[in-house]
Design an enzyme around this catalytic site. Structure first.
Site, PDB file in Angstrom:
ATOM      1  N   ASP A 153      -1.097   6.204  -5.843  1.00  0.00           N
ATOM      2  CA  ASP A 153      -2.199   7.147  -6.127  1.00  0.00           C
ATOM      3  C   ASP A 153      -1.691   8.218  -7.095  1.00  0.00           C
ATOM      4  O   ASP A 153      -0.563   8.677  -6.944  1.00  0.00           O
ATOM      5  CB  ASP A 153      -2.634   7.822  -4.821  1.00  0.00           C
ATOM      6  CG  ASP A 153      -2.913   6.805  -3.731  1.00  0.00           C
ATOM      7  OD1 ASP A 153      -3.993   6.208  -3.747  1.00  0.00           O
ATOM      8  OD2 ASP A 153      -2.026   6.595  -2.870  1.00  0.00           O
ATOM      9  N   LYS A 164      -6.841   9.229  -8.473  1.00  0.00           N
ATOM     10  CA  LYS A 164      -7.392  10.139  -7.463  1.00  0.00           C
ATOM     11  C   LYS A 164      -7.961  11.379  -8.137  1.00  0.00           C
ATOM     12  O   LYS A 164      -9.062  11.811  -7.846  1.00  0.00           O
ATOM     13  CB  LYS A 164      -6.313  10.558  -6.457  1.00  0.00           C
ATOM     14  CG  LYS A 164      -5.895   9.472  -5.472  1.00  0.00           C
ATOM     15  CD  LYS A 164      -6.997   9.139  -4.465  1.00  0.00           C
ATOM     16  CE  LYS A 164      -6.473   8.277  -3.321  1.00  0.00           C
ATOM     17  NZ  LYS A 164      -7.537   7.558  -2.627  1.00  0.00           N
ATOM     18  N   HIS A 208      -0.960  10.868  -2.719  1.00  0.00           N
ATOM     19  CA  HIS A 208      -2.300  10.456  -2.287  1.00  0.00           C
ATOM     20  C   HIS A 208      -3.288  11.613  -2.237  1.00  0.00           C
ATOM     21  O   HIS A 208      -4.383  11.546  -2.788  1.00  0.00           O
ATOM     22  CB  HIS A 208      -2.204   9.787  -0.910  1.00  0.00           C
ATOM     23  CG  HIS A 208      -3.521   9.305  -0.398  1.00  0.00           C
ATOM     24  ND1 HIS A 208      -4.379  10.115   0.308  1.00  0.00           N
ATOM     25  CD2 HIS A 208      -4.146   8.107  -0.514  1.00  0.00           C
ATOM     26  CE1 HIS A 208      -5.474   9.418   0.608  1.00  0.00           C
ATOM     27  NE2 HIS A 208      -5.345   8.205   0.130  1.00  0.00           N
ATOM     28  N   GLU A 229       0.788  -0.593  -4.838  1.00  0.00           N
ATOM     29  CA  GLU A 229      -0.355   0.304  -5.054  1.00  0.00           C
ATOM     30  C   GLU A 229       0.150   1.729  -4.931  1.00  0.00           C
ATOM     31  O   GLU A 229       1.030   2.015  -4.098  1.00  0.00           O
ATOM     32  CB  GLU A 229      -1.437   0.044  -3.996  1.00  0.00           C
ATOM     33  CG  GLU A 229      -2.726   0.840  -4.193  1.00  0.00           C
ATOM     34  CD  GLU A 229      -2.831   2.131  -3.410  1.00  0.00           C
ATOM     35  OE1 GLU A 229      -3.845   2.835  -3.562  1.00  0.00           O
ATOM     36  OE2 GLU A 229      -1.888   2.473  -2.651  1.00  0.00           O
ATOM     37  N   GLU A 270      -4.124   3.899  -8.599  1.00  0.00           N
ATOM     38  CA  GLU A 270      -5.417   4.422  -8.158  1.00  0.00           C
ATOM     39  C   GLU A 270      -5.579   5.846  -8.677  1.00  0.00           C
ATOM     40  O   GLU A 270      -4.775   6.728  -8.376  1.00  0.00           O
ATOM     41  CB  GLU A 270      -5.549   4.392  -6.626  1.00  0.00           C
ATOM     42  CG  GLU A 270      -6.952   4.855  -6.248  1.00  0.00           C
ATOM     43  CD  GLU A 270      -7.190   5.028  -4.762  1.00  0.00           C
ATOM     44  OE1 GLU A 270      -6.475   4.439  -3.928  1.00  0.00           O
ATOM     45  OE2 GLU A 270      -8.128   5.798  -4.448  1.00  0.00           O
ATOM     46  N   ASP A 286       0.327  -1.779   4.525  1.00  0.00           N
ATOM     47  CA  ASP A 286       1.489  -0.888   4.668  1.00  0.00           C
ATOM     48  C   ASP A 286       2.728  -1.708   5.006  1.00  0.00           C
ATOM     49  O   ASP A 286       3.844  -1.215   4.913  1.00  0.00           O
ATOM     50  CB  ASP A 286       1.247   0.110   5.809  1.00  0.00           C
ATOM     51  CG  ASP A 286       0.040   1.003   5.574  1.00  0.00           C
ATOM     52  OD1 ASP A 286      -0.372   1.176   4.402  1.00  0.00           O
ATOM     53  OD2 ASP A 286      -0.505   1.531   6.579  1.00  0.00           O
ATOM     54  N   HIS A 332       0.824  -1.203   0.000  1.00  0.00           N
ATOM     55  CA  HIS A 332       0.000   0.000   0.000  1.00  0.00           C
ATOM     56  C   HIS A 332       0.867   1.266   0.000  1.00  0.00           C
ATOM     57  O   HIS A 332       1.663   1.466   0.924  1.00  0.00           O
ATOM     58  CB  HIS A 332      -0.904  -0.020   1.242  1.00  0.00           C
ATOM     59  CG  HIS A 332      -1.902   1.077   1.281  1.00  0.00           C
ATOM     60  ND1 HIS A 332      -2.039   1.923   2.343  1.00  0.00           N
ATOM     61  CD2 HIS A 332      -2.824   1.472   0.360  1.00  0.00           C
ATOM     62  CE1 HIS A 332      -3.010   2.789   2.093  1.00  0.00           C
ATOM     63  NE2 HIS A 332      -3.506   2.527   0.903  1.00  0.00           N
ATOM     64  N   ARG A 333       0.715   2.060  -1.033  1.00  0.00           N
ATOM     65  CA  ARG A 333       1.562   3.253  -1.260  1.00  0.00           C
ATOM     66  C   ARG A 333       3.032   2.842  -1.191  1.00  0.00           C
ATOM     67  O   ARG A 333       3.871   3.587  -0.659  1.00  0.00           O
ATOM     68  CB  ARG A 333       1.234   4.376  -0.273  1.00  0.00           C
ATOM     69  CG  ARG A 333      -0.262   4.728  -0.243  1.00  0.00           C
ATOM     70  CD  ARG A 333      -0.607   5.874   0.676  1.00  0.00           C
ATOM     71  NE  ARG A 333      -2.015   5.806   1.060  1.00  0.00           N
ATOM     72  CZ  ARG A 333      -2.599   6.559   1.973  1.00  0.00           C
ATOM     73  NH1 ARG A 333      -1.889   7.496   2.595  1.00  0.00           N
ATOM     74  NH2 ARG A 333      -3.873   6.431   2.276  1.00  0.00           N
TER      75      ARG A 333
HETATM   76  O1  G3P Z   1      -6.690   1.102  -3.017  1.00  0.00           O
HETATM   77  C1  G3P Z   1      -6.805   0.813  -1.665  1.00  0.00           C
HETATM   78  C2  G3P Z   1      -6.598   2.043  -0.824  1.00  0.00           C
HETATM   79  O2  G3P Z   1      -5.405   2.647  -1.226  1.00  0.00           O
HETATM   80  C3  G3P Z   1      -7.741   3.021  -0.939  1.00  0.00           C
HETATM   81  O3  G3P Z   1      -7.690   4.018   0.036  1.00  0.00           O
HETATM   82  O4  G3P Z   1      -7.211   6.257   0.896  1.00  0.00           O
HETATM   83  O5  G3P Z   1      -5.443   4.538   0.948  1.00  0.00           O
HETATM   84  O6  G3P Z   1      -6.133   5.562  -1.205  1.00  0.00           O
HETATM   85  P1  G3P Z   1      -6.576   5.140   0.159  1.00  0.00           P
HETATM   86 CA    CA Z   2      -4.759   4.391  -2.635  1.00  0.00          CA
END
Ligand code: G3P
Ligand code: CA
Length: 231
Positions: A39, A105, A51, A37, A103, A219, A10-11
């Site tokens: 953003d 945004k 993000h 992943e 993702e 994470d 995540h990120r």
């Molecule tokens: O894609 C899963 C998650 O990243 C979505 O929420 O706020 O972390 O971008 P957020």
């Molecule tokens: Ca995300």
């Protein structure tokens, strides 16, 4: 045979490195992620990996990424001296070592992201190495048909199946609080993968694996790897 669960950093590896930086993505790959992943927002005609729409939380600057000049963005420190990367730089870094979940945004990102990924596949990349997702389902529906789409929900609406079919989703990317084995089975029967975000504690990760998810955002992606191997 053990079910193949997709480990998604995540990120990058946000638990260990400044989120959405090259260091974070590099570290996530070292931890054994299947996917990273990230953003994206557009600014000055470029796709930046960040993000929030404001740069305040994750950098030493202030303001909206969309209205900052290129020179202002390039000066920002996103943590440990890291710059806000451009999506093309991350794709170059990854270069087939794992998959990339982009993702969307910002508004207007579906088309330039699709263009960039199309360049990657014309250079030999595998389209299934990319997953494009968004909470903005209208934007998601504009992603080029070459690429898998992940429909994001933080709360599952009653019409989630129709919405998912409507955007041509490959996966339903769902907040972990919304997950149950019933929902997973229902979604999988309809042909969708179910990816759960964001699970960091070993207990949460174990619960999701036992419920039958197809993938987990974390994470701390090494914790997901560890739990998969201890099931
Ligand atoms: O894609 C899963 C998650 O990243 C979505 O929420 O706020 O972390 O971008 P957020
Ligand atoms: Ca995300």
């Amino acid at each position: 045979m053990r079910k193949q669960i997709i480990v998604i950093g995540h990120r990058g590896a946000k638990g260990y490195q400044p989120e959405n930086t090259m260091a974070s993505f590099d570290y996530a790959m070292k931890l054994g992620c299947d996917f990273i992943e990230l953003d994206v927002h557009m600014s000055s005609g470029k796709l930046f990996v960040i993000h929030d729409s404001e740069v305040d939380r994750t950098t030493n600057g202030t303001g909206n990424i969309a209205t900052l000049s290129l020179a202002e963005i390039e000066k920002l420190d996103a943590g440990n001296g890291e710059k806000i990367p451009e999506l093309r730089e991350v794709l170059n870094l990854v270069s087939g070592r794992c998959g990339v979940n982009v993702e969307l945004k910002g508004i207007g990102t579906a088309e330039p992201v699709s263009d960039l990924l199309n360049i990657a596949i014309s250079g030999g990349a595998d389209p299934s190495d990319y997953l494009v997702s968004s909470f903005n389902h209208k934007e998601l529906s504009l992603v080029h048909k070459n690429f898998r789409r992940g429909i994001l929900f933080d709360k599952l609406p009653a019409d989630w199946a129709d919405r998912s079919t409507g955007v041509g989703a490959w996966s339903i990317n769902l907040a972990k609080s919304q997950i149950s084995s019933e929902i997973i089975q229902h979604a999988q029967k309809k042909g969708f993968k179910v990816l759960a975000y964001t699970a960091n504690s070993p207990n949460d990760i174990r619960t999701l694996i036992r419920a039958g998810v197809d993938g987990i955002f974390s994470d701390f992606p090494d914790r997901v790897v560890k739990q998969i191997h201890t099931q």
